[in-house]
Scaffold this motif. Structure first.
Motif, PDB file in Angstrom:
ATOM      1  N   PRO A   1       0.869  -1.349  -0.127  1.00 18.53           N
ATOM      2  CA  PRO A   1      -0.206   0.135   0.202  1.00 18.53           C
ATOM      3  C   PRO A   1       0.950   1.185  -0.052  1.00 18.53           C
ATOM      4  O   PRO A   1       2.137   1.352   0.449  1.00 18.53           O
ATOM      5  CB  PRO A   1      -0.712  -0.344   1.337  1.00 18.53           C
ATOM      6  N   ALA A   2       0.387   2.234  -0.371  1.00 17.12           N
ATOM      7  CA  ALA A   2       0.922   3.714  -0.417  1.00 17.12           C
ATOM      8  C   ALA A   2       1.071   4.159   1.004  1.00 17.12           C
ATOM      9  O   ALA A   2       0.082   3.820   1.644  1.00 17.12           O
ATOM     10  CB  ALA A   2       0.322   4.464  -1.619  1.00 17.12           C
ATOM     11  N   PRO A   3       2.069   4.848   1.195  1.00 15.19           N
ATOM     12  CA  PRO A   3       3.199   5.203   0.673  1.00 15.19           C
ATOM     13  C   PRO A   3       4.129   4.000   0.515  1.00 15.19           C
ATOM     14  O   PRO A   3       4.461   3.478   1.708  1.00 15.19           O
ATOM     15  CB  PRO A   3       3.907   6.409   1.430  1.00 15.19           C
ATOM     16  N   ARG A   4       4.632   3.717  -0.336  1.00 19.92           N
ATOM     17  CA  ARG A   4       5.606   2.436  -0.531  1.00 19.92           C
ATOM     18  C   ARG A   4       6.996   2.812  -0.016  1.00 19.92           C
ATOM     19  O   ARG A   4       7.332   3.755  -0.201  1.00 19.92           O
ATOM     20  CB  ARG A   4       5.616   1.811  -2.300  1.00 19.92           C
ATOM     21  N   PRO A   5       7.626   1.637   0.617  1.00 23.25           N
ATOM     22  CA  PRO A   5       9.092   2.075   1.005  1.00 23.25           C
ATOM     23  C   PRO A   5       9.795   2.037   0.010  1.00 23.25           C
ATOM     24  O   PRO A   5       9.686   1.637  -1.114  1.00 23.25           O
ATOM     25  CB  PRO A   5       9.287   0.882   1.799  1.00 23.25           C
ATOM     26  N   PRO A   6      10.827   2.588   0.049  1.00 21.67           N
ATOM     27  CA  PRO A   6      11.889   2.701  -1.205  1.00 21.67           C
ATOM     28  C   PRO A   6      12.397   1.221  -1.231  1.00 21.67           C
ATOM     29  O   PRO A   6      12.256   0.068  -0.307  1.00 21.67           O
ATOM     30  CB  PRO A   6      13.238   3.405  -0.444  1.00 21.67           C
ATOM     31  N   TYR A   7      12.749   0.977  -2.317  1.00 24.16           N
ATOM     32  CA  TYR A   7      13.449  -0.570  -2.923  1.00 24.16           C
ATOM     33  C   TYR A   7      14.323  -1.119  -2.038  1.00 24.16           C
ATOM     34  O   TYR A   7      14.194  -2.112  -1.490  1.00 24.16           O
ATOM     35  CB  TYR A   7      14.077  -0.220  -4.362  1.00 24.16           C
ATOM     36  N   THR A   8      15.349  -0.170  -1.508  1.00 20.87           N
ATOM     37  CA  THR A   8      16.411  -0.805  -0.700  1.00 20.87           C
ATOM     38  C   THR A   8      15.689  -1.084   0.846  1.00 20.87           C
ATOM     39  O   THR A   8      16.151  -2.227   1.269  1.00 20.87           O
ATOM     40  CB  THR A   8      17.529   0.354  -0.537  1.00 20.87           C
ATOM     41  N   THR A   9      14.895  -0.530   1.171  1.00 21.69           N
ATOM     42  CA  THR A   9      14.116  -0.756   2.270  1.00 21.69           C
ATOM     43  C   THR A   9      13.371  -2.192   2.412  1.00 21.69           C
ATOM     44  O   THR A   9      13.330  -2.795   3.140  1.00 21.69           O
ATOM     45  CB  THR A   9      13.209   0.325   2.716  1.00 21.69           C
ATOM     46  N   LEU A  10      12.429  -2.137   1.343  1.00 18.05           N
ATOM     47  CA  LEU A  10      11.911  -3.545   0.993  1.00 18.05           C
ATOM     48  C   LEU A  10      12.816  -4.534   0.802  1.00 18.05           C
ATOM     49  O   LEU A  10      12.427  -5.770   1.341  1.00 18.05           O
ATOM     50  CB  LEU A  10      10.923  -3.327  -0.116  1.00 18.05           C
ATOM     51  N   ALA A  11      14.014  -4.493   0.414  1.00 19.01           N
ATOM     52  CA  ALA A  11      15.012  -5.442   0.217  1.00 19.01           C
ATOM     53  C   ALA A  11      15.665  -6.053   1.425  1.00 19.01           C
ATOM     54  O   ALA A  11      15.566  -7.150   1.812  1.00 19.01           O
ATOM     55  CB  ALA A  11      16.082  -4.939  -0.843  1.00 19.01           C
ATOM     56  N   SER A  12      15.894  -4.888   2.240  1.00 21.08           N
ATOM     57  CA  SER A  12      16.226  -5.313   3.657  1.00 21.08           C
ATOM     58  C   SER A  12      15.279  -5.972   4.379  1.00 21.08           C
ATOM     59  O   SER A  12      15.456  -7.100   5.040  1.00 21.08           O
ATOM     60  CB  SER A  12      16.469  -4.100   4.413  1.00 21.08           C
ATOM     61  N   THR A  13      14.035  -5.491   4.418  1.00 18.61           N
ATOM     62  CA  THR A  13      12.791  -6.332   5.046  1.00 18.61           C
ATOM     63  C   THR A  13      12.741  -7.657   4.822  1.00 18.61           C
ATOM     64  O   THR A  13      12.515  -8.453   5.372  1.00 18.61           O
ATOM     65  CB  THR A  13      11.543  -5.398   4.806  1.00 18.61           C
ATOM     66  N   LEU A  14      13.070  -7.996   3.379  1.00 18.46           N
ATOM     67  CA  LEU A  14      12.621  -9.338   2.738  1.00 18.46           C
ATOM     68  C   LEU A  14      14.125 -10.099   3.340  1.00 18.46           C
ATOM     69  O   LEU A  14      13.550 -11.304   3.685  1.00 18.46           O
ATOM     70  CB  LEU A  14      12.563  -9.191   1.268  1.00 18.46           C
ATOM     71  N   ARG A  15      14.951  -9.624   3.357  1.00 21.49           N
ATOM     72  CA  ARG A  15      16.287 -10.311   3.909  1.00 21.49           C
ATOM     73  C   ARG A  15      16.039 -10.630   5.132  1.00 21.49           C
ATOM     74  O   ARG A  15      16.199 -11.957   5.612  1.00 21.49           O
ATOM     75  CB  ARG A  15      17.365  -9.722   3.700  1.00 21.49           C
ATOM     76  N   ASN A  16      15.270  -9.652   5.988  1.00 24.62           N
ATOM     77  CA  ASN A  16      15.088  -9.844   7.751  1.00 24.62           C
ATOM     78  C   ASN A  16      13.970 -11.069   7.827  1.00 24.62           C
ATOM     79  O   ASN A  16      14.009 -11.902   8.428  1.00 24.62           O
ATOM     80  CB  ASN A  16      14.371  -8.576   8.244  1.00 24.62           C
ATOM     81  N   LEU A  17      12.933 -11.237   6.793  1.00 26.64           N
ATOM     82  CA  LEU A  17      11.896 -12.125   6.679  1.00 26.64           C
ATOM     83  C   LEU A  17      12.718 -13.546   6.302  1.00 26.64           C
ATOM     84  O   LEU A  17      12.039 -14.840   6.798  1.00 26.64           O
ATOM     85  CB  LEU A  17      10.976 -11.827   5.624  1.00 26.64           C
TER      86      LEU A  17
END
Length: 131
Positions: free
Chosen positions: A31-47
């Protein structure tokens, strides 16, 4: 499993909705506001570190897929909530919602009907002949 932060839960929902994908693809499911690409990438690595998703390296990118299904996650999360806030009693949970007027008498009747149907189905299965 380790509990998730709200951004981690949002990212996991995006993985479920998309059926997996690369970071750029998963951004579209947030959902908006979407996080920056790098933030989502870090979040996915945490997952991935927590065991909720798997990241498969394809070229220079990772494709993420869920290791935990939505139903399983919901069951675990609700169990944790009931344990931590309602003395491990689902009755206390329902009572809380009734007192807060978040659930109606009609809703409670529907719940009782579902319980009765579940018990009848279990009785039927128990009486069925074994092959």
């Amino acid at each position: 499993m380790e509990p998730l932060t709200p951004p981690e839960e949002a990212a996991l929902r995006a993985v479920w909705q998309a059926g997996g994908g690369f970071v750029k693809e998963l951004l579209a499911h947030l959902p908006a506001p979407r996080p920056p690409y790098t933030t989502l990438a870090s979040t996915l690595r945490n997952l991935a570190r927590k065991g909720y998703v798997r990241g498969e390296k394809l070229g220079n990118s990772y494709r993420f897929t869920a290791l935990v299904g939505a139903d399983d996650y919901q069951r675990r999360s609700l169990g944790t909530l009931v344990r931590q806030h309602f003395q491990n009693s689902y009755k206390e949970l329902v009572s809380f919602f009734a007192k807060e007027e978040k659930i109606s008498a009609d809703d409670l009747r529907d719940i009782l009907r579902l319980i009765d149907e579940g018990e009848q189905a279990a009785d039927h299965e128990a009486k069925a002949p074994q092959s």
